[in-house]
Design an enzyme around this catalytic site. Structure first.
Site, PDB file in Angstrom:
ATOM      1  N   LYS A 120       1.065  26.747  18.897  1.00 50.52           N
ATOM      2  CA  LYS A 120       2.119  25.997  19.588  1.00 50.52           C
ATOM      3  C   LYS A 120       1.511  25.377  20.825  1.00 50.52           C
ATOM      4  O   LYS A 120       0.669  26.011  21.480  1.00 50.52           O
ATOM      5  CB  LYS A 120       3.231  26.941  20.054  1.00 50.52           C
ATOM      6  CG  LYS A 120       4.221  27.299  19.002  1.00 50.52           C
ATOM      7  CD  LYS A 120       5.425  28.001  19.642  1.00 50.52           C
ATOM      8  CE  LYS A 120       6.113  28.873  18.618  1.00 50.52           C
ATOM      9  NZ  LYS A 120       6.900  29.936  19.159  1.00 50.52           N
ATOM     10  N   ARG A 172      -1.230  31.846  26.188  1.00 52.14           N
ATOM     11  CA  ARG A 172      -0.451  33.077  26.152  1.00 52.14           C
ATOM     12  C   ARG A 172      -1.331  34.144  25.500  1.00 52.14           C
ATOM     13  O   ARG A 172      -1.845  33.932  24.394  1.00 52.14           O
ATOM     14  CB  ARG A 172       0.800  32.840  25.316  1.00 52.14           C
ATOM     15  CG  ARG A 172       1.654  34.044  25.224  1.00 52.14           C
ATOM     16  CD  ARG A 172       2.838  33.807  24.351  1.00 52.14           C
ATOM     17  NE  ARG A 172       3.694  34.980  24.365  1.00 52.14           N
ATOM     18  CZ  ARG A 172       4.786  35.085  23.663  1.00 52.14           C
ATOM     19  NH1 ARG A 172       5.171  34.104  22.894  1.00 52.14           N
ATOM     20  NH2 ARG A 172       5.506  36.173  23.730  1.00 52.14           N
ATOM     21  N   HIS A 174      16.051  39.730  26.495  1.00 49.35           N
ATOM     22  CA  HIS A 174      15.381  38.689  25.697  1.00 49.35           C
ATOM     23  C   HIS A 174      15.669  39.019  24.234  1.00 49.35           C
ATOM     24  O   HIS A 174      15.072  39.926  23.650  1.00 49.35           O
ATOM     25  CB  HIS A 174      13.869  38.709  25.989  1.00 49.35           C
ATOM     26  CG  HIS A 174      13.089  37.710  25.199  1.00 49.35           C
ATOM     27  ND1 HIS A 174      12.458  36.613  25.763  1.00 49.35           N
ATOM     28  CD2 HIS A 174      12.829  37.626  23.870  1.00 49.35           C
ATOM     29  CE1 HIS A 174      11.864  35.913  24.821  1.00 49.35           C
ATOM     30  NE2 HIS A 174      12.072  36.513  23.658  1.00 49.35           N
ATOM     31  N   ASN A 227      13.826  36.765  17.739  1.00 46.71           N
ATOM     32  CA  ASN A 227      13.348  37.477  16.569  1.00 46.71           C
ATOM     33  C   ASN A 227      12.698  38.789  17.003  1.00 46.71           C
ATOM     34  O   ASN A 227      12.953  39.842  16.453  1.00 46.71           O
ATOM     35  CB  ASN A 227      12.332  36.589  15.864  1.00 46.71           C
ATOM     36  CG  ASN A 227      12.504  36.655  14.391  1.00 46.71           C
ATOM     37  OD1 ASN A 227      13.123  37.587  13.857  1.00 46.71           O
ATOM     38  ND2 ASN A 227      11.954  35.671  13.717  1.00 46.71           N
ATOM     39  N   GLY A 228      11.853  38.681  18.040  1.00 50.62           N
ATOM     40  CA  GLY A 228      11.389  39.861  18.773  1.00 50.62           C
ATOM     41  C   GLY A 228      12.373  40.020  19.926  1.00 50.62           C
ATOM     42  O   GLY A 228      12.843  39.021  20.455  1.00 50.62           O
ATOM     43  N   ARG A 268      11.678  44.234  12.879  1.00 47.57           N
ATOM     44  CA  ARG A 268      11.068  45.463  13.416  1.00 47.57           C
ATOM     45  C   ARG A 268      12.139  46.530  13.659  1.00 47.57           C
ATOM     46  O   ARG A 268      13.244  46.210  14.090  1.00 47.57           O
ATOM     47  CB  ARG A 268      10.348  45.175  14.733  1.00 47.57           C
ATOM     48  CG  ARG A 268       9.057  44.408  14.542  1.00 47.57           C
ATOM     49  CD  ARG A 268       8.481  43.969  15.877  1.00 47.57           C
ATOM     50  NE  ARG A 268       8.428  42.524  15.963  1.00 47.57           N
ATOM     51  CZ  ARG A 268       8.151  41.855  17.083  1.00 47.57           C
ATOM     52  NH1 ARG A 268       7.904  42.494  18.198  1.00 47.57           N
ATOM     53  NH2 ARG A 268       8.115  40.540  17.071  1.00 47.57           N
ATOM     54  N   PHE A 296      19.291  35.686  12.505  1.00 47.22           N
ATOM     55  CA  PHE A 296      20.562  36.220  12.957  1.00 47.22           C
ATOM     56  C   PHE A 296      21.753  35.363  12.523  1.00 47.22           C
ATOM     57  O   PHE A 296      22.838  35.871  12.267  1.00 47.22           O
ATOM     58  CB  PHE A 296      20.537  36.383  14.482  1.00 47.22           C
ATOM     59  CG  PHE A 296      21.542  37.355  14.954  1.00 47.22           C
ATOM     60  CD1 PHE A 296      21.325  38.714  14.814  1.00 47.22           C
ATOM     61  CD2 PHE A 296      22.734  36.933  15.493  1.00 47.22           C
ATOM     62  CE1 PHE A 296      22.270  39.627  15.205  1.00 47.22           C
ATOM     63  CE2 PHE A 296      23.694  37.832  15.890  1.00 47.22           C
ATOM     64  CZ  PHE A 296      23.460  39.183  15.748  1.00 47.22           C
ATOM     65  N   ARG A 297      21.515  34.041  12.434  1.00 48.69           N
ATOM     66  CA  ARG A 297      22.629  33.156  12.037  1.00 48.69           C
ATOM     67  C   ARG A 297      23.138  33.507  10.643  1.00 48.69           C
ATOM     68  O   ARG A 297      24.339  33.540  10.396  1.00 48.69           O
ATOM     69  CB  ARG A 297      22.181  31.688  12.073  1.00 48.69           C
ATOM     70  CG  ARG A 297      22.088  31.141  13.461  1.00 48.69           C
ATOM     71  CD  ARG A 297      21.280  29.899  13.516  1.00 48.69           C
ATOM     72  NE  ARG A 297      19.859  30.194  13.268  1.00 48.69           N
ATOM     73  CZ  ARG A 297      18.871  29.395  13.626  1.00 48.69           C
ATOM     74  NH1 ARG A 297      19.122  28.254  14.207  1.00 48.69           N
ATOM     75  NH2 ARG A 297      17.616  29.722  13.394  1.00 48.69           N
ATOM     76  N   GLY A 331      20.187  35.482  22.451  1.00 48.93           N
ATOM     77  CA  GLY A 331      20.793  35.636  23.779  1.00 48.93           C
ATOM     78  C   GLY A 331      21.357  34.330  24.317  1.00 48.93           C
ATOM     79  O   GLY A 331      22.412  34.305  24.950  1.00 48.93           O
ATOM     80  N   ASN A 334      22.156  31.605  22.406  1.00 44.63           N
ATOM     81  CA  ASN A 334      23.037  30.855  21.500  1.00 44.63           C
ATOM     82  C   ASN A 334      24.202  31.615  20.892  1.00 44.63           C
ATOM     83  O   ASN A 334      25.131  30.996  20.378  1.00 44.63           O
ATOM     84  CB  ASN A 334      22.203  30.271  20.345  1.00 44.63           C
ATOM     85  CG  ASN A 334      21.170  29.294  20.850  1.00 44.63           C
ATOM     86  OD1 ASN A 334      21.516  28.320  21.505  1.00 44.63           O
ATOM     87  ND2 ASN A 334      19.906  29.568  20.584  1.00 44.63           N
ATOM     88  N   GLU A 377       8.669  30.062  28.456  1.00 44.83           N
ATOM     89  CA  GLU A 377       7.389  30.745  28.657  1.00 44.83           C
ATOM     90  C   GLU A 377       6.251  29.750  28.884  1.00 44.83           C
ATOM     91  O   GLU A 377       5.329  30.012  29.646  1.00 44.83           O
ATOM     92  CB  GLU A 377       7.092  31.644  27.448  1.00 44.83           C
ATOM     93  CG  GLU A 377       7.987  32.885  27.456  1.00 44.83           C
ATOM     94  CD  GLU A 377       8.133  33.554  26.118  1.00 44.83           C
ATOM     95  OE1 GLU A 377       8.656  32.908  25.185  1.00 44.83           O
ATOM     96  OE2 GLU A 377       7.741  34.728  26.000  1.00 44.83           O
TER      97      GLU A 377
END
Ligand code: ADP
Length: 428
Positions: A16, A90, A207, A210-211, A240, A283-284, A332, A334, A381
């Site tokens: 990214k 990162r 936070h 996904n993680g 996880r 999650f959606r 968090g 959305n 980030e």
């Protein structure tokens, strides 16, 4: 003077990037490469509010870096690659060694590689990213921004595990915590929105992506967080498990004759929201199925919320009082539904949401009766990476100008600072 800085996040099969103009903090372009290591990669680029996606015949991080730098030249966002004065990376794990962001030289790169033992999926490929950009942009500084360093302020009673102390002393087995740049960034943003100094506030940041992790921040310092020795610990996440009885793993290994790698795959890739719902780690999708009355999805969401609330309760106890509860990342930011469920379960703490504000884009969503602020703050980030890289670059410049060096001298030294061989990347 304006600098062009790249913020880079290299994953095992992805890269990214975001190009910033600093100190203006202007994003020039951003995007990502995915499926690196497979036959074809996908390349997504956002430039001047236009998003394009294409499939490319590139197969490695090295080719992706090459392609990216050519794109920058082709789009004329830079006339020459020398205009890029810094690249911030990162890096997942800084161990106990790196308590802040650093400029990477050979010694630091070696240390990042040595820390791979603690983050085998992330640090090796983060180091590869650093090497590739150091090779391609010899005049730019390379900086490392660690996911762990914000949490280095945790007290020993919070970072130690109740196991024989020699395991900490010999093998550095302890809680490190992750998502540090995100927690630090949103906490500071929240303080700014509240018009207060971070050093006067007690904040809990959630936070939830996904993680997912939660952080307990006392006057700007992380004093506890839900992730641990690895990012598998703490909350239930997309795939996880988060915290479970550790003996479940040894039992499963014996019962199913699993290898260590297979057991790790169960808790990292097949558990969490996906494992319980049986639907998806997105999650959606799970929210949709829960709304349609699907029992396992309803259960997965209940379990997810319970675990979030349980960490928040512990952290309120540690802080003694709570000035702000902050939600960030994909879920968090959305999911008004999750925020409502979490805050609804924590009514006993005096938290009260304003239902209308919760559905709006406002950063403060508490009702007038709430004893603490409840906030939604988008994380960024990459911006933290760009800021830290810029401040390291400024330090390098100050030091060099105090030694009476010309820009040309500085560039020559830069190019000697990190001359490394790029090792072959092995994909599996
Ligand atoms: P990561 O960076 O850890 O991959 P993100 O922060 O991008 O994760 O968050 C991804 C998660 O956010 C996914 O589970 C996705 O379903 C969830 N998400 C994104 N948008 C929404 C939304 N509108 N409602 C609920 N969940 C959402």
């Amino acid at each position: 003077m304006t600098d062009k800085l790249l913020a880079i996040n290299s994953g095992s099969s992805s890269l990214k990037f975001k190009l910033f103009e600093m100190p203006e903090e202007k994003v020039i372009l951003s995007g990502l490469y995915e499926r690196l290591g497979f036959q074809n990669a996908t390349f997504v680029l956002t430039y001047k509010s236009l998003k394009t996606k294409e499939t490319l015949a590139i197969t490695s991080h090295e080719e992706a870096v090459d392609h990216l730098l050519n794109v920058l030249l082709r789009l004329k966002v830079v006339e020459s690659l020398e205009e890029i004065t810094g690249v911030g990376h990162r890096v997942a794990h800084g161990g106990e060694l790196f308590k802040c962001s650093i400029r990477v030289g050979e010694k630091e790169l070696h240390a990042i590689e040595e820390l791979s033992e603690l983050a085998p999926l992330h640090n090796p490929v983060n180091a590869i990213g650093i090497k590739l950009f150091a090779k391609a942009l010899p005049n730019a500084i390379q900086a490392a921004v660690f996911d762990t360093s914000f949490h280095q302020t945790m007290p020993a009673e919070n970072y130690l595990y109740p196991i024989p102390h020699e395991f900490y002393e010999k093998y550095k087995i302890r809680k490190y915590g992750f998502h540090g740049t995100s927690h630090e960034y949103v906490a500071n943003e929240a303080a700014g929105i509240l018009g207060k100094k971070i050093t006067d506030l007690k904040i809990i940041t959630c936070h939830l992506g996904n993680g997912a992790s939660i952080c307990c921040i006392d006057r700007g310092k992380s004093i506890n967080t839900s992730m641990g020795f690895t990012p598998t610990a703490g909350l239930m996440m997309g795939t996880r498990s988060g915290d479970i009885d550790p003996t479940v793993l040894t039992y499963l290994q014996r019962k199913l004759n699993l290898t260590t790698d297979e057991t790790e795959r169960v808790i990292n890739l097949r558990s969490g929201i996906l494992g319980v719902s049986g639907v998806s780690n997105d999650f959606r999708d799970v929210e949709r199925c829960a709304n349609a009355g699907e029992e396992q999805s309803i259960l997965a969401i209940e379990m997810f919320v319970k675990r979030i609330c349980s960490f928040i309760l512990t952290y309120v106890f540690e802080l003694g009082k709570l000035d702000a509860l902050v939600f960030t990342a994909g879920i968090g930011e959305n999911s008004a539904f999750i925020r409502e469920k979490v805050c609804g379960s924590l009514k006993g703490l005096g938290l009260a949401l304003d239902p209308k504000k919760n559905e709006s884009n406002e950063p403060m969503i508490q009702s007038e009766h709430s004893t603490s602020a409840i906030m939604v703050v988008p994380t960024d980030e990459e911006l933290v990476i760009a800021r830290d890289t810029f401040s390291l670059l400024e330090k390098v410049r100050k030091k060099k100008s105090s030694h009476g060096l010309t820009i040309r001298d500085q560039q020559r030294i830069n190019s000697n600072y990190l001359t490394v061989q790029v090792s072959k990347i092995v994909y599996n």
